[in-house]
Design an enzyme around this catalytic site. Structure first.
Site, PDB file in Angstrom:
ATOM      1  N   GLN A   1      81.439 -15.056 -65.590  1.00  0.00           N
ATOM      2  CA  GLN A   1      81.596 -16.257 -66.404  1.00  0.00           C
ATOM      3  C   GLN A   1      80.600 -17.347 -65.983  1.00  0.00           C
ATOM      4  O   GLN A   1      80.086 -18.079 -66.824  1.00  0.00           O
ATOM      5  CB  GLN A   1      83.045 -16.749 -66.290  1.00  0.00           C
ATOM      6  CG  GLN A   1      84.035 -15.769 -66.914  1.00  0.00           C
ATOM      7  CD  GLN A   1      85.471 -16.016 -66.484  1.00  0.00           C
ATOM      8  OE1 GLN A   1      85.728 -16.523 -65.394  1.00  0.00           O
ATOM      9  NE2 GLN A   1      86.417 -15.644 -67.333  1.00  0.00           N
TER      10      GLN A   1
ATOM     11  N   GLY B   1      95.666 -17.064 -77.278  1.00  0.00           N
ATOM     12  CA  GLY B   1      94.662 -17.860 -76.585  1.00  0.00           C
ATOM     13  C   GLY B   1      93.801 -16.990 -75.693  1.00  0.00           C
ATOM     14  O   GLY B   1      93.850 -15.756 -75.751  1.00  0.00           O
TER      15      GLY B   1
ATOM     16  N   ARG C   1      90.166 -22.755 -66.844  1.00  0.00           N
ATOM     17  CA  ARG C   1      89.417 -23.940 -66.421  1.00  0.00           C
ATOM     18  C   ARG C   1      88.383 -24.325 -67.474  1.00  0.00           C
ATOM     19  O   ARG C   1      87.859 -23.467 -68.204  1.00  0.00           O
ATOM     20  CB  ARG C   1      88.729 -23.715 -65.074  1.00  0.00           C
ATOM     21  CG  ARG C   1      87.473 -22.902 -65.102  1.00  0.00           C
ATOM     22  CD  ARG C   1      86.837 -22.797 -63.720  1.00  0.00           C
ATOM     23  NE  ARG C   1      87.713 -22.116 -62.790  1.00  0.00           N
ATOM     24  CZ  ARG C   1      88.353 -22.721 -61.791  1.00  0.00           C
ATOM     25  NH1 ARG C   1      88.163 -24.009 -61.573  1.00  0.00           N
ATOM     26  NH2 ARG C   1      89.152 -22.051 -60.997  1.00  0.00           N
TER      27      ARG C   1
ATOM     28  N   HIS D   1      82.706 -27.315 -54.657  1.00  0.00           N
ATOM     29  CA  HIS D   1      83.679 -26.864 -55.655  1.00  0.00           C
ATOM     30  C   HIS D   1      83.159 -25.636 -56.395  1.00  0.00           C
ATOM     31  O   HIS D   1      83.869 -24.629 -56.525  1.00  0.00           O
ATOM     32  CB  HIS D   1      83.967 -27.993 -56.645  1.00  0.00           C
ATOM     33  CG  HIS D   1      84.848 -27.572 -57.786  1.00  0.00           C
ATOM     34  ND1 HIS D   1      86.197 -27.324 -57.640  1.00  0.00           N
ATOM     35  CD2 HIS D   1      84.558 -27.309 -59.093  1.00  0.00           C
ATOM     36  CE1 HIS D   1      86.711 -26.953 -58.794  1.00  0.00           C
ATOM     37  NE2 HIS D   1      85.735 -26.931 -59.687  1.00  0.00           N
TER      38      HIS D   1
ATOM     39  N   GLU E   1      89.405 -12.998 -57.156  1.00  0.00           N
ATOM     40  CA  GLU E   1      89.086 -12.266 -58.388  1.00  0.00           C
ATOM     41  C   GLU E   1      87.605 -12.403 -58.699  1.00  0.00           C
ATOM     42  O   GLU E   1      87.004 -13.461 -58.537  1.00  0.00           O
ATOM     43  CB  GLU E   1      89.963 -12.753 -59.541  1.00  0.00           C
ATOM     44  CG  GLU E   1      89.796 -14.215 -59.922  1.00  0.00           C
ATOM     45  CD  GLU E   1      88.839 -14.412 -61.080  1.00  0.00           C
ATOM     46  OE1 GLU E   1      88.376 -13.403 -61.641  1.00  0.00           O
ATOM     47  OE2 GLU E   1      88.541 -15.565 -61.397  1.00  0.00           O
ATOM     48  N   GLY E   2      87.000 -11.296 -59.132  1.00  0.00           N
ATOM     49  CA  GLY E   2      85.558 -11.262 -59.313  1.00  0.00           C
ATOM     50  C   GLY E   2      85.096 -11.569 -60.721  1.00  0.00           C
ATOM     51  O   GLY E   2      83.894 -11.693 -60.968  1.00  0.00           O
TER      52      GLY E   2
ATOM     53  N   THR F   1      86.594 -21.006 -68.885  1.00  0.00           N
ATOM     54  CA  THR F   1      87.267 -19.727 -68.684  1.00  0.00           C
ATOM     55  C   THR F   1      88.697 -19.853 -69.182  1.00  0.00           C
ATOM     56  O   THR F   1      89.081 -20.871 -69.767  1.00  0.00           O
ATOM     57  CB  THR F   1      87.268 -19.331 -67.195  1.00  0.00           C
ATOM     58  OG1 THR F   1      88.179 -20.189 -66.481  1.00  0.00           O
ATOM     59  CG2 THR F   1      85.869 -19.472 -66.597  1.00  0.00           C
ATOM     60  N   CYS F   2      89.501 -18.805 -68.930  1.00  0.00           N
ATOM     61  CA  CYS F   2      90.877 -18.821 -69.420  1.00  0.00           C
ATOM     62  C   CYS F   2      91.726 -19.879 -68.731  1.00  0.00           C
ATOM     63  O   CYS F   2      92.744 -20.301 -69.270  1.00  0.00           O
ATOM     64  CB  CYS F   2      91.515 -17.450 -69.239  1.00  0.00           C
ATOM     65  SG  CYS F   2      91.495 -16.860 -67.536  1.00  0.00           S
TER      66      CYS F   2
END
Length: 566
Positions: free
Chosen positions: A120, A194, A52, A99, A114-115, A49-50
């Site tokens: 993702q 990015g 991780r 985790h 955040e959903g 993701t943006c």
């Protein structure tokens, strides 16, 4: 179960490292394939993701798995292993499950709740299924993570902070107003191309801005993003790309600026923003006096770097500068004097008081004053506030909005003192999202995660023993079949009815003998530490390991044929 996750996120690495380590779709596919081709791993999935990048795998050796997954992440991200290693974290078995479930609920996001992460995770599972790198373990894990995330959002109020980081930042810029009304007709400048900057640009386009300008050090990436924005079905907006050299000129035209780059230094200084304000208004940018809270934060930041300051500035309460009562409460007389000298730039409190009265106190008088201050502190528990109250700053309505989503920051924090400018950064976003009403929801979600982790572990442990139980029952059925066949050979005079009665009787005896131990062993295996019961069962009944493995492979094959994202 031997689940392993190796990854890095905004909690462990700066944005500069995360952006350099970002994986394209092709790189993710190659990483998945190389992971399952490696010796320790049999399954793999990538969650990118943006903020991780995490590699999940089913491994048969922990240390070898960590080494192999870390090496593969470094190889495919293009960041050297030696540089990447300090930012990596590792979770194993139940901790890895915990985790991922926490991530699915939004507990590990920059903005709690955040959903966007659920979509993702779903995409990550679909990619692994398409490439046939997800087996039974990762299918079960990711499917359950999606269910846990949906449960958290449906059963708690965590959705109140459930926006993406960009959306939340824009809401803060709009100061609680309707974002689309606030954004309508504005010109936006996005610095960086990015993943986070791309999300910001797309979000701005959907909110209704009139134009999006993308600036990036690599012009081709900025140009590609601008084309996507202009041609997208849900983001069609006037968009163009510029080089970083053009940023000063674009600042003077923009109403909204979002910056998220991998730069290690400031991208926008206070001077550059002030020049942009002057370019818009035709007049020099005016500065606004700090509010008490801002003064405390500013003083703490600058003073904390001075090794001569005797105070624990972190203990100062918001709302007071370091010269106020909160900062000096309870100090002894010697430290008070040292602090006064530090604040005065080398001039002590007594010296400054004497100068005001055009005279110097004698050493005896100074000693008496210090003693009196110490006695006051001992009596009332603090030094009374002697400075005049700071009036709240009167800020004009902002016309220039800055959103800094970078770590470390892209935009100089000093721009908040410029009149007409509103700055929102990660620090202010964290403060805004950590409101008291969310605490109860977060605690409730954490309990949900803990319960679901326990349930998932129990189900996996119980499933682990199923092939052994099936193999045991298969062996028992083979023994019964052999004995019945031998009985038929020794007693050929028996008719079909008699043979059927004998067969049923023997099967009932075997089933009754095996029922209690097989049911009980499944219950015991579901408990923590119950994995050893499968080994005990195989040893006691001398079961063929290959027979058990064959049952497992057959079960995995059947289960995977019907898998699909939740």
């Amino acid at each position: 179960m031997s689940l392993l996750v190796v990854g890095l996120s905004h909690r462990s690495a700066p944005v500069s490292v995360l952006e350099r380590a970002a994986l394209s779709a092709d790189a993710q596919a190659k990483l998945l394939q190389d992971t399952v081709a490696a010796e320790p791993a049999t399954e793999s999935a990538v969650l990118a993701t943006c903020n991780r990048i995490e590699l999940y795998a089913d491994v048969d050796k922990f240390h070898a798995g960590v080494a192999e997954l870390s090496t593969l992440l470094a190889r495919h991200s293009g960041v050297g292993l030696e540089e990447l290693t300090p930012y990596l974290y590792v979770h194993y078995e139940d901790r890895a499950v915990h985790h991922l479930f926490s991530v699915a609920c939004g507990l590990d996001s920059m903005v709690v709740g955040e959903g966007q992460i659920l979509g993702q995770i779903k995409d990550s599972l679909a990619r692994a299924q398409e490439l046939h790198t997800a087996g039974k373990l990762l299918n079960d894990l990711f499917q359950q993570a999606l269910r846990v995330g949906k449960r958290a959002h449906s059963e708690t109020g965590i959705d109140r902070a459930g926006q993406s980081l960009v959306t939340f930042g824009l809401e803060q810029l709009a100061a609680g107003g309707d974002v689309q009304e606030w954004a309508a007709g504005k010109k936006a400048l996005v610095i960086g191309a990015g993943s986070m900057s791309s999300l910001a640009a797309a979000t701005l386009a959907r909110t209704g801005v009139a134009e999006v300008v993308v600036a990036n050090r690599t012009f081709e990436r900025a140009e590609r993003l601008a084309q996507i924005l202009a041609q997208g079905d849900d983001t069609a907006v006037k968009a163009r790309a510029v080089t970083m050299d053009a940023v000063p000129g674009e600042l003077a035209r923009a109403d909204v600026v979002v910056s998220c780059t991998g730069a290690t230094g400031l991208v926008l200084t206070a001077e550059a923003v002030a020049q942009a304000v002057e370019g818009r208004t035709g007049a020099p940018a005016a500065e606004i006096a700090d509010t008490p809270r801002t003064a405390a934060r500013t003083k703490t930041s600058s003073a904390g770097a001075d090794e001569n300051c005797p105070l624990d500035l972190a203990a100062a309460q918001p709302g007071f500068s370091v010269m106020g009562e909160a900062a000096v409460a309870g100090l002894d007389a010697a430290t008070l004097e040292q602090h006064a000298a530090w604040v005065g730039g080398g001039t002590s409190l007594l010296e400054r008081g004497a100068a005001d009265r055009r005279e110097r106190r004698t050493p005896e008088a100074e000693a008496e004053l210090i003693t009196a201050l110490a006695a006051t502190a001992a009596t009332v528990g603090r030094i009374p506030e002697r400075r005049r109250p700071e009036p709240p700053a009167q800020r004009p309505a902002p016309f220039f909005f800055l959103l800094d989503l970078a770590m470390p920051r892209d935009i100089d924090a000093a721009v908040h003192r410029l009149a007409g400018v509103r700055l929102v950064d990660l620090e202010s976003l964290a403060e805004a999202s950590a409101d008291a009403p969310m605490a109860a929801d977060v605690d409730q979600v954490r309990r949900i995660v803990s319960d679901e982790v326990a349930a998932f572990g129990a189900a996996q442990r119980a499933a682990h023993i199923t092939p052994t139980v099936v193999a045991l029952r298969t062996m028992a059925a083979d023994v019964v079949a052999g004995e019945i066949a031998r009985l038929h050979g020794r007693l050929p005079e028996l008719d079909d009815r008699q043979r059927g009665e004998i067969r049923q009787a023997v099967h009932r005896v075997v089933d009754k003998l095996l029922h209690a131990p097989t049911v009980r062993v499944k219950q015991l295996a579901a408990e923590p530490g119950g994995a050893g019961y499968a080994d005990a069962l195989r040893t006691l009944f001398d079961l063929d390991p290959e027979t058990v493995a064959a049952v497992s492979r057959a079960g995995d094959s059947t289960a995977n044929e019907n898998r699909g994202p939740a």
